[in-house]
Design a protein around this motif. Structure first.
Motif, PDB file in Angstrom:
ATOM      1  N   GLN A 234       0.847  -1.204   0.000  1.00 41.81           N
ATOM      2  CA  GLN A 234       0.000   0.000   0.000  1.00 41.81           C
ATOM      3  C   GLN A 234       0.885   1.258   0.000  1.00 41.81           C
ATOM      4  O   GLN A 234       0.622   2.220  -0.737  1.00 41.81           O
ATOM      5  CB  GLN A 234      -0.894  -0.022   1.243  1.00 41.81           C
ATOM      6  CG  GLN A 234      -1.825   1.176   1.337  1.00 41.81           C
ATOM      7  CD  GLN A 234      -2.601   1.184   2.661  1.00 41.81           C
ATOM      8  OE1 GLN A 234      -2.282   0.459   3.598  1.00 41.81           O
ATOM      9  NE2 GLN A 234      -3.598   2.016   2.731  1.00 41.81           N
ATOM     10  N   ALA A 235       1.940   1.258   0.825  1.00 37.57           N
ATOM     11  CA  ALA A 235       2.835   2.424   0.905  1.00 37.57           C
ATOM     12  C   ALA A 235       3.524   2.662  -0.438  1.00 37.57           C
ATOM     13  O   ALA A 235       3.665   3.810  -0.890  1.00 37.57           O
ATOM     14  CB  ALA A 235       3.872   2.208   2.010  1.00 37.57           C
ATOM     15  N   LEU A 236       3.947   1.579  -1.101  1.00 43.05           N
ATOM     16  CA  LEU A 236       4.614   1.738  -2.403  1.00 43.05           C
ATOM     17  C   LEU A 236       3.644   2.285  -3.455  1.00 43.05           C
ATOM     18  O   LEU A 236       4.016   3.090  -4.309  1.00 43.05           O
ATOM     19  CB  LEU A 236       5.215   0.401  -2.855  1.00 43.05           C
ATOM     20  CG  LEU A 236       6.450  -0.056  -2.046  1.00 43.05           C
ATOM     21  CD1 LEU A 236       6.797  -1.503  -2.343  1.00 43.05           C
ATOM     22  CD2 LEU A 236       7.657   0.849  -2.305  1.00 43.05           C
ATOM     23  N   VAL A 237       2.376   1.869  -3.380  1.00 38.52           N
ATOM     24  CA  VAL A 237       1.359   2.401  -4.304  1.00 38.52           C
ATOM     25  C   VAL A 237       1.187   3.907  -4.074  1.00 38.52           C
ATOM     26  O   VAL A 237       1.147   4.699  -5.018  1.00 38.52           O
ATOM     27  CB  VAL A 237       0.001   1.670  -4.114  1.00 38.52           C
ATOM     28  CG1 VAL A 237      -1.099   2.358  -4.928  1.00 38.52           C
ATOM     29  CG2 VAL A 237       0.111   0.213  -4.519  1.00 38.52           C
ATOM     30  N   LEU A 238       1.096   4.300  -2.798  1.00 40.95           N
ATOM     31  CA  LEU A 238       0.895   5.726  -2.482  1.00 40.95           C
ATOM     32  C   LEU A 238       2.116   6.555  -2.905  1.00 40.95           C
ATOM     33  O   LEU A 238       1.977   7.674  -3.400  1.00 40.95           O
ATOM     34  CB  LEU A 238       0.615   5.895  -0.982  1.00 40.95           C
ATOM     35  CG  LEU A 238      -0.732   5.322  -0.512  1.00 40.95           C
ATOM     36  CD1 LEU A 238      -0.802   5.268   1.013  1.00 40.95           C
ATOM     37  CD2 LEU A 238      -1.901   6.137  -1.058  1.00 40.95           C
ATOM     38  N   LEU A 239       3.319   5.990  -2.723  1.00 40.06           N
ATOM     39  CA  LEU A 239       4.530   6.696  -3.180  1.00 40.06           C
ATOM     40  C   LEU A 239       4.538   6.836  -4.701  1.00 40.06           C
ATOM     41  O   LEU A 239       4.887   7.891  -5.235  1.00 40.06           O
ATOM     42  CB  LEU A 239       5.787   5.934  -2.729  1.00 40.06           C
ATOM     43  CG  LEU A 239       6.251   6.193  -1.291  1.00 40.06           C
ATOM     44  CD1 LEU A 239       7.314   5.175  -0.897  1.00 40.06           C
ATOM     45  CD2 LEU A 239       6.808   7.616  -1.136  1.00 40.06           C
ATOM     46  N   LEU A 240       4.142   5.774  -5.383  1.00 36.81           N
ATOM     47  CA  LEU A 240       4.118   5.831  -6.856  1.00 36.81           C
ATOM     48  C   LEU A 240       3.148   6.921  -7.328  1.00 36.81           C
ATOM     49  O   LEU A 240       3.404   7.603  -8.314  1.00 36.81           O
ATOM     50  CB  LEU A 240       3.687   4.471  -7.414  1.00 36.81           C
ATOM     51  CG  LEU A 240       3.718   4.363  -8.943  1.00 36.81           C
ATOM     52  CD1 LEU A 240       5.152   4.353  -9.460  1.00 36.81           C
ATOM     53  CD2 LEU A 240       2.995   3.098  -9.411  1.00 36.81           C
ATOM     54  N   ALA A 241       2.021   7.068  -6.602  1.00 35.10           N
ATOM     55  CA  ALA A 241       1.008   8.045  -7.020  1.00 35.10           C
ATOM     56  C   ALA A 241       1.456   9.477  -6.746  1.00 35.10           C
ATOM     57  O   ALA A 241       1.153  10.377  -7.527  1.00 35.10           O
ATOM     58  CB  ALA A 241      -0.308   7.760  -6.300  1.00 35.10           C
ATOM     59  N   MET A 248      11.769   5.714  -8.772  1.00 29.60           N
ATOM     60  CA  MET A 248      12.353   5.387 -10.084  1.00 29.60           C
ATOM     61  C   MET A 248      13.768   4.791 -10.009  1.00 29.60           C
ATOM     62  O   MET A 248      14.052   3.819 -10.706  1.00 29.60           O
ATOM     63  CB  MET A 248      12.328   6.618 -11.009  1.00 29.60           C
ATOM     64  CG  MET A 248      10.935   6.931 -11.519  1.00 29.60           C
ATOM     65  SD  MET A 248      10.122   5.464 -12.205  1.00 29.60           S
ATOM     66  CE  MET A 248       8.467   5.689 -11.643  1.00 29.60           C
ATOM     67  N   PRO A 249      14.671   5.336  -9.162  1.00 31.20           N
ATOM     68  CA  PRO A 249      16.015   4.727  -9.113  1.00 31.20           C
ATOM     69  C   PRO A 249      15.970   3.253  -8.700  1.00 31.20           C
ATOM     70  O   PRO A 249      16.848   2.474  -9.052  1.00 31.20           O
ATOM     71  CB  PRO A 249      16.747   5.560  -8.043  1.00 31.20           C
ATOM     72  CG  PRO A 249      15.961   6.825  -7.912  1.00 31.20           C
ATOM     73  CD  PRO A 249      14.547   6.505  -8.270  1.00 31.20           C
ATOM     74  N   GLU A 250      14.937   2.877  -7.938  1.00 30.85           N
ATOM     75  CA  GLU A 250      14.833   1.497  -7.435  1.00 30.85           C
ATOM     76  C   GLU A 250      13.768   0.707  -8.204  1.00 30.85           C
ATOM     77  O   GLU A 250      13.348  -0.352  -7.752  1.00 30.85           O
ATOM     78  CB  GLU A 250      14.425   1.521  -5.949  1.00 30.85           C
ATOM     79  CG  GLU A 250      15.436   2.173  -5.029  1.00 30.85           C
ATOM     80  CD  GLU A 250      16.665   1.283  -4.805  1.00 30.85           C
ATOM     81  OE1 GLU A 250      16.620   0.102  -5.211  1.00 30.85           O
ATOM     82  OE2 GLU A 250      17.659   1.783  -4.253  1.00 30.85           O
ATOM     83  N   LEU A 278      -2.328  -0.765 -11.469  1.00 31.10           N
ATOM     84  CA  LEU A 278      -3.418   0.131 -11.883  1.00 31.10           C
ATOM     85  C   LEU A 278      -2.954   1.586 -11.772  1.00 31.10           C
ATOM     86  O   LEU A 278      -3.130   2.385 -12.699  1.00 31.10           O
ATOM     87  CB  LEU A 278      -4.647  -0.123 -10.989  1.00 31.10           C
ATOM     88  CG  LEU A 278      -5.919   0.685 -11.263  1.00 31.10           C
ATOM     89  CD1 LEU A 278      -6.366   0.561 -12.717  1.00 31.10           C
ATOM     90  CD2 LEU A 278      -7.053   0.236 -10.349  1.00 31.10           C
ATOM     91  N   THR A 279      -2.307   1.933 -10.642  1.00 34.83           N
ATOM     92  CA  THR A 279      -1.808   3.304 -10.438  1.00 34.83           C
ATOM     93  C   THR A 279      -0.733   3.639 -11.471  1.00 34.83           C
ATOM     94  O   THR A 279      -0.712   4.745 -12.044  1.00 34.83           O
ATOM     95  CB  THR A 279      -1.221   3.423  -9.005  1.00 34.83           C
ATOM     96  OG1 THR A 279      -2.238   3.046  -8.080  1.00 34.83           O
ATOM     97  CG2 THR A 279      -0.756   4.827  -8.699  1.00 34.83           C
ATOM     98  N   PHE A 280       0.157   2.688 -11.708  1.00 33.26           N
ATOM     99  CA  PHE A 280       1.251   2.859 -12.677  1.00 33.26           C
ATOM    100  C   PHE A 280       0.654   3.172 -14.066  1.00 33.26           C
ATOM    101  O   PHE A 280       1.087   4.105 -14.753  1.00 33.26           O
ATOM    102  CB  PHE A 280       2.049   1.550 -12.729  1.00 33.26           C
ATOM    103  CG  PHE A 280       3.518   1.719 -13.026  1.00 33.26           C
ATOM    104  CD1 PHE A 280       3.990   2.780 -13.770  1.00 33.26           C
ATOM    105  CD2 PHE A 280       4.430   0.768 -12.573  1.00 33.26           C
ATOM    106  CE1 PHE A 280       5.358   2.916 -14.050  1.00 33.26           C
ATOM    107  CE2 PHE A 280       5.790   0.891 -12.847  1.00 33.26           C
ATOM    108  CZ  PHE A 280       6.260   1.959 -13.578  1.00 33.26           C
ATOM    109  N   ALA A 281      -0.345   2.396 -14.455  1.00 33.19           N
ATOM    110  CA  ALA A 281      -0.917   2.539 -15.802  1.00 33.19           C
ATOM    111  C   ALA A 281      -1.683   3.851 -15.949  1.00 33.19           C
ATOM    112  O   ALA A 281      -1.758   4.427 -17.041  1.00 33.19           O
ATOM    113  CB  ALA A 281      -1.853   1.357 -16.088  1.00 33.19           C
ATOM    114  N   GLU A 282      -2.261   4.349 -14.840  1.00 30.17           N
ATOM    115  CA  GLU A 282      -3.104   5.547 -14.937  1.00 30.17           C
ATOM    116  C   GLU A 282      -2.296   6.825 -15.144  1.00 30.17           C
ATOM    117  O   GLU A 282      -2.843   7.837 -15.573  1.00 30.17           O
ATOM    118  CB  GLU A 282      -3.975   5.685 -13.670  1.00 30.17           C
ATOM    119  CG  GLU A 282      -5.191   4.764 -13.724  1.00 30.17           C
ATOM    120  CD  GLU A 282      -5.962   4.693 -12.420  1.00 30.17           C
ATOM    121  OE1 GLU A 282      -5.383   5.009 -11.360  1.00 30.17           O
ATOM    122  OE2 GLU A 282      -7.141   4.318 -12.463  1.00 30.17           O
TER     123      GLU A 282
END
Length: 917
Positions: A234-241, A248-250, A278-282
């Motif tokens: 969940q935390a990684l999804v929120l960071l990606l958003a 990106m470096p990781e 889903l977040t990545f694609a949006e």
């Protein structure tokens, strides 16, 4: 300050009521009594007293007091200082109670009160919670962290503030980072969760430690406990958003971990990980990083779409259950959206509010334009899964967005695994492949199109599958490709694809399984919309099937059937006037109509359906119109009386406006379908319908006014002589409704008012003295709407059309104002598709330019652009364009040539080819 103390009589009464509320026989009465206590000023103090200080009572009774306290937490805002202090202290005391039940209830109270009072006004509470994280008792630690997690989730911004000169988060964030190493997995999970909730609000205290936070996530990524791993995902999804640059470096490591987690045995972990894709694609900016991963991500998503064992247990989907009545809980509330007047735009502009069907069989709105402020509950389409958001739905949604983003590239990666699914022996794999095919329909249509001549027959054949879940998903996917099946390419295409799809879906409409009926009926409605008039030759078999469904359907699917019949009427229009079709369709509709009482909620979708049917049937509907008109008038009258009673007694529940709105919309349908043939019904109505309309125009609820203005416009178009005597009273209300900056929820009412004014102006005719009194009040409101930068696009368009139409009828009064609005007018309407309304509006503008040629001088480029955007102007309008353009050229040939030479080449070219200027 004196502390609060309870009155014994009041305490005993509340305590006894709580005791009695646990008895199932008297629970209803007691709950009403408990509600009545909310009027007692210190009710919450009594509840806090029972929770914290009455240890002699059973834990269960104290806990109920705690939950009642949470439900009435907002009363704290009206409390005296003594009550406030007592409640705060008592809740904190209860939080340290020996009983776990009491501690849990007081924890919920703390979350509620801290949210309402805000942490800065209750610092001692926040301090206690953070301090308790260091307690020697694990139970107390977990209790405090549980409360903090809920607070961080519900109101992170209220925690990110200065309190008494310090920022609590400067201490709390490092504390949470340390606790992510705690030996207890519950504590680790709380720590990661709390940290993650500060990501979306851009919290500086967290971002000061962002590297430590990301390191902590990687460290916990392989945690034994699935709850911890879920919160890491969940935390990684929120960071990606919100902070993708930090990941990106990781990204190679993150992507590997997320692919691995999307296949986690624990569905909660897999679901959070799937949200990552889903977040990545949006996010279109992240496409370059996602593109190289497609070959690995897409097949994993495809595997996630297979029904899990739990889903299958929950669905119990193999039954022939079409004769089993629905439970009332199966039926979602529907919110009826009133009729809104809008225009279609040419391909380069969007055409207002569209509903897209999501890859998981639900609708969601395209919100490019937030024109419409009314609430639509979009549950018309089959949800082919349980209503819970789950891994299967999330994977399908991610695939849908990936398809839109990457099109053919996605299909190339999925072609082989998808073939494997579609032709698998295992029905669960086949079903998931068909879902994937539907999910990709929107984005991959160009790449899939060459395969459709094989796939559509495959899908039609799959409608014979013995498994209802396979039949229902196949219906949905066929609906997603309906626009391809219905293309009028050739007779061969029609016979090979359109007719078999039509026949197959009609069979599913009459399936023995309710889920399949629902999916079949919804997909058939989509086919109707896409096929339009192409359906006309097949109307008899279509109607006979739909009518048979009226006998067969249970409650929930009946609502979808009404929608399918209404959509059919909209699609085929006047073809429905054939007496054979009228005789097939009207008896079952009237049978339903006579069964339903005026306050039955099912009357709303039936009236909605009938509104479409009356417009399509036109004069053929006349034999049925009398009783329907009378009932609609009666519903309007009784609804207004109910609302009047409510206004005089606000203690009553507010009446449901849907009945009034839908009755007005059906009266609009009757007006459009029957025109002056409706006059006897209107003149007989008691009280007179048109007198009731003026009351509706004053109604405080915007959807009621919205539908009333639509009816006024339809009456003006179709039976103006009846309306005319009532125009002074109507116009008084109408002018007030025209607002340049309406509240969002008033936009559609304002739209319909602006449109109806133009219709009325046209019907009065040229230079009509009675209408002249309203020209200036109207124009002085319509021009500010047109010029207002924040007014929604649809409002600009309706205002422009009405200014043009009023100008056509009263050019001398409007022409002097032309320089004020000419450019904005042309900008508002140049993208609208050609139609009669646009034609009359442009004839109005041309008449204004003829009356005041100097008025267009500064806006000539925009005027010429609007002229050349026309595809098929009427002969009269085309002549007006020609005369005006010739006039400009003859008046000053050199000046005209110089001006036109500065225009974009495409405009120069069209002016030269079409008009020789």
């Amino acid at each position: 300050m004196a502390s609060w103390t309870p009155q014994q009589g009041g305490l005993q009464e509340i305590l006894q009521t709580i005791h009695k509320s646990t008895d199932t026989n008297t629970a209803g009465v007691q709950s009403l009594k408990l509600n009545s206590f909310t009027r007692v000023p210190d009710y919450i103090a009594y509840l806090a007293y029972i929770l914290a200080h009455m240890s002699q009572e059973e834990d269960r009774i104290r806990t109920i007091a705690g939950y009642l306290l949470k439900n009435n937490a907002r009363l704290i805002l009206r409390a005296t200082p003594e009550v406030l202090a007592f409640v705060k202290a008592s809740v904190l005391q209860a939080f340290l109670d020996a009983s776990p039940m009491v501690r849990a209830a007081s924890g919920q109270d703390i979350v509620a009160f801290m949210g309402i009072l805000e942490p800065r006004n209750w610092p001692e509470c926040l301090q206690l919670l953070v301090h308790t994280l260091d307690s020697t008792s694990l139970d107390q630690q977990e209790g405090a962290f549980n409360v903090l997690e809920k607070a961080c989730e519900d109101y992170p911004r209220k925690l990110d503030v200065e309190i008494n000169g310090t920022m609590p988060l400067d201490y709390m964030i490092p504390k949470f980072l340390t606790l992510s190493e705690h030996p207890s997995s519950k504590m680790r999970a709380h720590a990661i969760a709390c940290l993650s909730y500060f990501v979306p609000i851009n919290c500086q205290a967290l971002f000061a430690h962002i590297d430590a936070f990301i390191a902590c996530l990687f460290k916990r990524a392989s945690d034994d406990d699935p709850q911890v791993r879920r919160h890491v995902c969940q935390a990684l999804v929120l960071l990606l958003a919100s902070r993708p640059e930090k990941l990106m470096p990781e990204m190679t490591n993150v992507a590997e971990y997320m692919l691995y987690s999307t296949k986690d045995k624990n569905e909660n972990v897999a679901l959070e990980a799937c949200e990552f894709w889903l977040t990545f694609a949006e996010d279109p900016d992240l496409a370059p990083w996602l593109h190289p991963l497609l070959g690995r991500v897409a097949p994993v998503l495809l595997d996630c779409m297979i029904y899990g064992e739990d889903d299958l247990l929950w669905l119990d989907a193999d039954a022939d259950d079409s004769t089993v009545p629905d439970k009332e809980t199966d039926i979602k509330p529907r919110h009826y959206g009133s009729k809104a007047h809008g225009f279609e735009r040419d391909a380069n502009g969007d055409d207002g509010q569209k509903l897209k069907v999501g890859a998981y069989g639900e609708e969601f709105e395209d919100d490019d334009e937030d024109d419409e402020g009314f609430d639509e509950d979009d549950d018309d389409f089959a949800e082919e899964m349980s209503t819970e958001w789950n891994l299967r739905k999330c994977a399908a949604a991610a695939l849908d967005v990936l398809a839109v983003r990457f099109g053919a590239d996605l299909l190339n990666q999925l072609l082989e695994p998808l073939k494997g699914k579609l032709w698998s022996e295992d029905w669960l794999h086949r079903e998931s492949g068909i879902l994937a095919l539907g999910a990709m329909a929107e984005g991959c249509i160009d790449a899939i199109e060459p395969h459709l001549p094989t796939l559509i027959p495959y899908l039609i054949n799959t409608l014979n599958d013995p498994k209802p879940l396979v039949r229902s998903i196949t219906c949905w996917t066929l609906g997603r490709y309906a626009s391809w099946c219905t293309q009028p390419i050739s007779d061969d295409h029609k016979n090979q694809f359109f007719v078999p799809t039509l026949e197959g879906l009609l069979r599913m409409v009459l399936d023995t399984n309710k889920r399949v009926q629902e999916a079949g009926c919804s997909a058939f409605a989509t086919l109707e919309e896409d096929a339009g008039p192409e359906l006309a030759p097949y109307l008899e078999p279509v109607l006979r099937n739909l009518v048979f469904a009226f006998e067969k359907y249970q409650h929930k699917n009946m609502l979808i059937l009404y929608d399918a019949v209404g959509t059919l009427a909209d699609a085929v229009g006047s073809a429905l006037q054939n007496p054979t079709y009228v005789e097939i369709l009207m008896p079952p509709l009237l049978k339903r109509w006579s069964k339903l009482k005026d306050d039955d909620e099912d009357l709303v979708p039936l009236l909605e359906c009938l509104a479409s049917v009356t417009i399509a049937m036109g004069p053929s509907f006349l034999p049925y119109s009398g009783p329907i008109f009378e009932r609609c008038s009666s519903i309007v009258h009784s609804s207004l009386l109910q609302y009047q009673a409510y206004q005089q007694n606000p203690e009553m529940d507010e009446p449901d406006r849907s009945f009034l709105v839908v009755a007005l919309d059906l009266l609009s349908g009757l007006t459009q379908g029957l025109g002056m043939a409706l006059e006897p019904s209107i003149s007989r109505s008691q009280p007179n319908l048109l007198s009731l309309l003026t009351v509706c125009l004053k109604h405080p609820q915007a959807p009621v006014r919205q539908s009333t203005y639509a009816l006024v416009g339809d009456l003006a178009m179709n039976c103006f002589p009846i309306l005319r005597a009532h125009m002074p009273a109507i116009m008084q209300e109408l002018i007030v409704q025209l607002d340049p900056e309406p509240k969002v929820e008033f936009v559609s009412a304002c739209n319909n008012a602006a449109w109806s004014v133009g219709e009325v102006a046209l019907r009065y005719g040229r230079d009509e003295p009675e209408f002249q009194q309203w020209v200036h009040p109207l124009i002085s409101r319509l021009i500010p709407i047109l010029l207002h930068p924040k007014a929604p696009r649809s409002l600009h368009e309706n205002a422009a059309v009405s200014i043009g139409r009023i100008g056509l009828m009263h050019p001398q009064m409007v022409a002097p104002l032309l320089p004020e609005f000419a450019q904005a007018w042309c900008q508002a309407l140049y993208e609208i598709r050609d139609n009669e309304e646009k034609d009359s509006a442009f004839r109005g503008l041309c008449t204004l330019v003829q009356t005041n040629p100097a008025g267009i001088t500064k806006s000539l480029l925009w005027f010429c652009n609007a002229i050349v955007k026309w595809n098929n102007p009427s002969q009269e309008l085309n002549q007006m364009f020609q005369q005006l353009l010739n006039g400009f050229k003859q008046h000053d040939a050199a000046g005209w040539a110089a001006q036109v030479s500065s225009y974009p080449p495409v405009i120069q070219e069209k002016l030269r080819v079409r008009y020789g200027v």
